[in-house]
Design a protein around this motif. Structure first.
Motif, mmCIF file in Angstrom:
data_model
loop_
_atom_site.group_PDB
_atom_site.id
_atom_site.type_symbol
_atom_site.label_atom_id
_atom_site.label_comp_id
_atom_site.label_asym_id
_atom_site.label_seq_id
_atom_site.Cartn_x
_atom_site.Cartn_y
_atom_site.Cartn_z
ATOM 1 N N GLU A 7 -64.775 -11.365 -9.072
ATOM 2 C CA GLU A 7 -65.228 -11.644 -10.433
ATOM 3 C C GLU A 7 -66.633 -11.105 -10.697
ATOM 4 O O GLU A 7 -66.899 -10.511 -11.752
ATOM 5 C CB GLU A 7 -65.220 -13.163 -10.678
ATOM 6 N N SER A 8 -67.550 -11.323 -9.776
ATOM 7 C CA SER A 8 -68.955 -10.981 -10.029
ATOM 8 C C SER A 8 -69.312 -9.569 -9.565
ATOM 9 O O SER A 8 -70.391 -9.076 -9.884
ATOM 10 C CB SER A 8 -69.875 -11.978 -9.311
ATOM 11 N N THR A 9 -68.436 -8.911 -8.825
ATOM 12 C CA THR A 9 -68.709 -7.644 -8.140
ATOM 13 C C THR A 9 -69.873 -7.841 -7.161
ATOM 14 O O THR A 9 -69.995 -8.869 -6.536
ATOM 15 C CB THR A 9 -68.954 -6.479 -9.130
ATOM 16 N N ILE A 10 -70.739 -6.839 -7.052
ATOM 17 C CA ILE A 10 -71.831 -6.900 -6.074
ATOM 18 C C ILE A 10 -73.028 -7.607 -6.711
ATOM 19 O O ILE A 10 -73.743 -7.037 -7.532
ATOM 20 C CB ILE A 10 -72.228 -5.485 -5.613
ATOM 21 N N ALA A 11 -73.252 -8.866 -6.328
ATOM 22 C CA ALA A 11 -74.301 -9.664 -6.965
ATOM 23 C C ALA A 11 -75.605 -9.666 -6.177
ATOM 24 O O ALA A 11 -76.688 -9.751 -6.762
ATOM 25 C CB ALA A 11 -73.819 -11.095 -7.163
ATOM 26 N N PHE A 12 -75.514 -9.608 -4.833
ATOM 27 C CA PHE A 12 -76.693 -9.573 -3.963
ATOM 28 C C PHE A 12 -76.483 -8.468 -2.926
ATOM 29 O O PHE A 12 -75.347 -8.186 -2.534
ATOM 30 C CB PHE A 12 -76.878 -10.900 -3.212
ATOM 31 N N SER A 13 -77.575 -7.897 -2.466
ATOM 32 C CA SER A 13 -77.449 -6.879 -1.424
ATOM 33 C C SER A 13 -78.701 -6.871 -0.564
ATOM 34 O O SER A 13 -79.786 -7.249 -1.011
ATOM 35 C CB SER A 13 -77.237 -5.491 -2.048
ATOM 36 N N VAL A 14 -78.508 -6.421 0.694
ATOM 37 C CA VAL A 14 -79.647 -6.333 1.602
ATOM 38 C C VAL A 14 -79.476 -5.104 2.492
ATOM 39 O O VAL A 14 -78.398 -4.849 3.020
ATOM 40 C CB VAL A 14 -79.804 -7.619 2.446
ATOM 41 N N LYS A 15 -80.563 -4.345 2.623
ATOM 42 C CA LYS A 15 -80.575 -3.150 3.469
ATOM 43 C C LYS A 15 -80.974 -3.536 4.890
ATOM 44 O O LYS A 15 -81.497 -4.631 5.125
ATOM 45 C CB LYS A 15 -81.526 -2.120 2.866
ATOM 46 N N PRO A 16 -80.697 -2.666 5.852
ATOM 47 C CA PRO A 16 -80.879 -3.038 7.264
ATOM 48 C C PRO A 16 -82.250 -3.603 7.610
ATOM 49 O O PRO A 16 -82.353 -4.651 8.257
ATOM 50 C CB PRO A 16 -80.604 -1.734 8.011
ATOM 51 N N HIS A 17 -83.313 -2.928 7.215
ATOM 52 C CA HIS A 17 -84.644 -3.359 7.654
ATOM 53 C C HIS A 17 -85.066 -4.668 6.991
ATOM 54 O O HIS A 17 -85.767 -5.483 7.607
ATOM 55 C CB HIS A 17 -85.667 -2.244 7.413
ATOM 56 N N GLU B 197 -89.325 -15.630 -1.520
ATOM 57 C CA GLU B 197 -89.343 -14.231 -1.949
ATOM 58 C C GLU B 197 -88.098 -13.839 -2.730
ATOM 59 O O GLU B 197 -87.959 -12.695 -3.132
ATOM 60 C CB GLU B 197 -89.475 -13.322 -0.723
ATOM 61 N N GLY B 198 -87.180 -14.806 -2.929
ATOM 62 C CA GLY B 198 -85.990 -14.538 -3.714
ATOM 63 C C GLY B 198 -84.807 -14.027 -2.923
ATOM 64 O O GLY B 198 -83.819 -13.573 -3.517
ATOM 65 N N PHE B 199 -84.860 -14.102 -1.582
ATOM 66 C CA PHE B 199 -83.722 -13.704 -0.760
ATOM 67 C C PHE B 199 -82.762 -14.880 -0.628
ATOM 68 O O PHE B 199 -83.181 -16.014 -0.377
ATOM 69 C CB PHE B 199 -84.181 -13.251 0.630
ATOM 70 N N LEU B 200 -81.469 -14.591 -0.791
ATOM 71 C CA LEU B 200 -80.451 -15.635 -0.743
ATOM 72 C C LEU B 200 -79.937 -15.833 0.686
ATOM 73 O O LEU B 200 -79.647 -14.867 1.401
ATOM 74 C CB LEU B 200 -79.271 -15.261 -1.647
ATOM 75 N N PHE B 201 -79.820 -17.097 1.079
ATOM 76 C CA PHE B 201 -79.191 -17.476 2.342
ATOM 77 C C PHE B 201 -78.010 -18.377 2.002
ATOM 78 O O PHE B 201 -78.177 -19.388 1.310
ATOM 79 C CB PHE B 201 -80.173 -18.217 3.251
ATOM 80 N N LEU B 202 -76.821 -18.005 2.447
ATOM 81 C CA LEU B 202 -75.628 -18.790 2.170
ATOM 82 C C LEU B 202 -75.430 -19.859 3.233
ATOM 83 O O LEU B 202 -75.694 -19.630 4.414
ATOM 84 C CB LEU B 202 -74.391 -17.895 2.112
#
Length: 495
Positions: free
Chosen positions: A295-305, A379-384
């Protein structure tokens, strides 16, 4: 040839017809030019069957060339395309076909049904290979897994424009999120294309001008061999695949050439921190993660570093997205406090086909709730933490099964694990771990004691399983999702 300025598959195929588009499961190769000719023929064939803009076509197709052709053919003549899981029973398939009002069904030979086209030969036969007139973008309508009832189609408005006009948005968005770029990339399909992410990434790869290599099935050693042989640069995988690869013998891992990998994108399920760290120790910092839903597609993303600096995060809101964490009453929660995740995007909305009540129930105004519990750091990073429906409450304390599963998966004797909450008169719920042992491991009381000792330094004692049982296999979907609701129900039925 520099294709960075070309707007997607259809134009790339015209400009560079000899470029390899698809390497099929049998290793046969199809060029962009030949693929476009087939796509155009099928587009004409669909129109000859009387289909027009907004109509629905369904595909019960195994991974392979026909699945790719249907995706791209419907995508240039304004049709909705519904990929259907070929593992479903006949009544389950019939329900989706009826719900989506499919005017045409295309199947593989093994999944034939009355009135359906078998493969794309019949649609393409006798049709011109030139582009159809009045081209307009279609859309894929995926059906949700239906873990809480009948599956529903996630339907978005058609763009009402030529396919080429929307490609720049795709390429910009994927570039921002996972750093994919147009050019001579090689994309490996590892999962069934009836799921949203593998299907979407196949389409994106062709719009980038990449070669799409389709694996016959996921087998860890075979996937590594394909990566080395075809110099794969990007792939979409799920965490259970990583876990299985890490269980390969050391000599198999050591001789595998993964040096070509630049982006391995993972989604669909939570990835234990230890598993992700071990894969990056092996493959290098190439794991890109995103979190969202059909439904939401790509809502959050994080790069390797960014992930290495904050292990366990699923990232910040993707471009065009906003996020909030709310309690059950709808009040916004401060950083660090878990609550329901809500997202909103300026890219557009969706609706569940024929179910306005379900659409409304999933929203709070403009905000959509994927159904997960999580928190934002400062910092606004999401943890599930976990799915809301899988939350265990024991003695009045919230316990997240995914956290316990991640701890147990670090033990080499554990091939797979499902943690569920089982009703208990005193505590509300007891934590039960159902474990699939690794090959050659003998389950029993000694192993259970060893696993509890292993949990000691990793998770608080109140989270430790009260009961550990062993299973030969645990049910997972082809994309690696574990249906704890089904596992829980099977466990309760057996009591």
């Amino acid at each position: 040839m520099d294709i960075s300025a070309l707007p997607g598959f259809y134009a790339i195929a015209e400009a560079d017809p000899g470029r390899i588009a698809v390497i099929d499961t049998d290793e046969s190769q199809v060029t962009y030019g030949d693929l476009l000719a087939r796509v155009n023929q099928v587009s004409h064939g669909l129109r000859a069957r009387g289909l027009g803009v907004g109509d629905v076509v369904a595909g019960v197709l195994p991974n392979g060339l026909d699945a790719v052709v249907m995706l791209m053919a419907t995508g240039q003549i304004g049709l909705y395309y519904v990929p259907i899981n070929w593992h479903l029973t006949e009544p389950e398939v019939a329900y989706i076909l009826g719900d989506c009002d499919a005017k045409l069904v295309v199947t593989g030979a093994a999944y034939s049904r009355p009135g359906a086209e078998i493969g794309t030969d019949g649609l393409a036969g006798g049709q011109p290979s030139g582009a159809p007139e009045d081209r307009t973008a279609g859309a894929v309508m995926w059906y949700t897994s239906g873990t809480t009832g009948f599956p529903k189609g996630v339907q978005r408005p058609l763009p009402g424009a030529e396919p080429e006009s929307i490609v720049p948005l795709y390429t910009w968005f994927l570039g921002e999120v996972v750093e994919l770029r147009p050019g001579d990339g090689v994309h490996l399909v590892t999962s069934p294309m009836y799921h949203s992410a593998p299907c979407a990434h196949t389409q994106f790869a062709l719009h980038f001008g990449h070669t799409v290599v389709i694996a016959p099935r996921f087998e860890p050693a075979s996937i590594l061999e394909l990566i080395g042989r075809h110099r794969v640069t990007n792939a979409m995988m799920v965490p259970t695949m990583f876990h299985r690869m890490l269980q390969l013998p050391e000599e198999v891992r050591r001789r595998s050439d993964v040096s070509s990998l630049q982006q391995v994108i993972h989604t669909a399920a939570a990835c234990p921190v230890a598993v992700k760290q071990q894969i990056m120790d092996w493959w290098g910092p190439v794991l890109y993660e995103y979190y969202g839903s059909t439904e939401s597609t790509i809502a959050f993303s994080v790069k390797p570093h960014d992930w290495l600096a904050r292990p366990g995060t699923v990232g910040k809101p993707a471009p065009t997205f906003e996020a909030r964490i709310l309690d059950e009453a709808g009040a916004e929660l401060p950083p660090g406090e878990p609550g329901l995740v809500y997202v909103k995007s300026s890219l557009g909305t969706f609706e569940y086909r024929k179910d306005p009540a379900k659409t409304a129930a999933s929203m709070r105004g403009e905000w959509y709730a994927p159904g997960d519990i999580g928190y934002l750091d400062k910092e606004g990073f999401l943890f599930l933490c976990d799915r809301r429906t899988d939350l265990i409450v024991s003695g009045g304390v919230n316990i997240y099964p995914a956290e316990i599963e991640a701890a147990l998966l670090e033990h080499p004797a554990v091939a797979d694990v499902a943690v569920i909450g089982v009703p208990d008169e005193e505590w509300g719920h007891n934590v039960v771990a159902l474990i699939e042992p690794s090959e050659g491991v003998t389950p029993g009381p000694e192993l259970s004691a060893e696993l509890l000792e292993h949990c000691g330094p990793r998770i608080a004692r109140f989270k430790h399983p009260k009961v550990i049982e062993y299973r030969e296999t645990l049910p997972r979907t082809p994309t690696g999702k574990l249906s704890r609701s089904k596992v829980r129900q099977a466990y309760l039925d057996a009591l």
